[in-house]
Motif scaffolding. Sequence first.
Motif, short mmCIF file in Angstrom:
data_model
loop_
_atom_site.label_atom_id
_atom_site.label_comp_id
_atom_site.label_asym_id
_atom_site.label_seq_id
_atom_site.Cartn_x
_atom_site.Cartn_y
_atom_site.Cartn_z
N ALA A 211 0.84 -1.21 0.00
CA ALA A 211 0.00 0.00 0.00
C ALA A 211 0.87 1.25 0.00
O ALA A 211 0.67 2.18 -0.80
CB ALA A 211 -0.94 0.00 1.20
N THR A 239 -5.69 -6.94 2.27
CA THR A 239 -6.72 -6.34 3.13
C THR A 239 -7.94 -7.24 3.20
O THR A 239 -8.47 -7.52 4.29
CB THR A 239 -7.13 -4.95 2.59
N ILE A 268 -3.95 1.69 3.17
CA ILE A 268 -4.81 1.23 2.07
C ILE A 268 -5.92 2.24 1.79
O ILE A 268 -6.37 2.38 0.65
CB ILE A 268 -5.40 -0.18 2.37
#
Length: 320
Positions: A211, A239, A268
């Motif tokens: 990320a 995630t 994220i």
Amino acid sequence: MSTPSTRLANFPISYFSVVMGLAGVTIAWEKAHGVLDLPEITSKILLAITAAVFVAIATVYSAKALRMWGQVAAELRSPVKLSFFPTISISLILLSIATMNDLPEISESLWMIGTIAHLAFTLYIMQMWIHEDHFETGHLNPAWFIPVVGNILVPVAGVTHGYIESSWFFFSAGFLFWGVLLATVINRMIFHAPLPGRLLPTLFILIAPPAVGFIAYIRLAGGLDAFGRVLYYAALFLTLLLVTQLSRFVKLEFFLSWWAYSFPMAAITIATMVMFEQTGETFFEIGSFVLLTTISVLVVLLTARTIQAILAKEICVEEG
């Protein structure tokens, strides 16, 4: 019996992960102001809180270092706690990112101090990994990614301040060892004993390198391309993988390591806003709102639970 002296002796280096989480949500709200047209005041308030918390934690840990260096030296040799020392330099780099638009001179100073400190921490930790003989497979956990994440983070403010080649250097070093550590950590989790409950929240750190790498790469490359998409979707997959295991995490006893949820989720969130900024796709716009709400609620809950634990004297106690 818990006394101020014993509590100071047990003040953990991992406290700086609180600053990382607060700084992450601050930057997320700052990005949301520009991308999602949300109020700017939220990020300003969060920045003030984050800076105050950093000063408070740094002051207490400095007092520990001055009065009880033996305790700090033991953390510097610990296979688990060692990897948390770069949270100090990462906190400085994150504060640099949070201030680079409104306070560029302060931001550049924070960036330089944080970057130099992070290089020193990374070199020290890696030579410990290579040469010390008391590290075992069971000590390996996702917190070992922390030194890597800091290197990948450097270009986010570094490019703005004009340090292009330095930014590429840190990005390259971080990316190289992210791949090495990813394979090693996955091997440890699949073929060896499960992580202890105290360290389970650190699984969320797996999200951070791709990320943050995506955000940094967009800054370095100047726009979205195939490699940028690979980084973003790798972070998104990780995630989803962790969110599907939510039932495991909510049952855990509270530890300071719960703050490991916060910075990766902020990363994220910011990465998704960057994707919306780059593509204009409605999917990423909706995802940005959902993730921003999630990280905001998460940080509020973590803050409340941490304050509760401090008042109950559950933190800064000798580990059993």
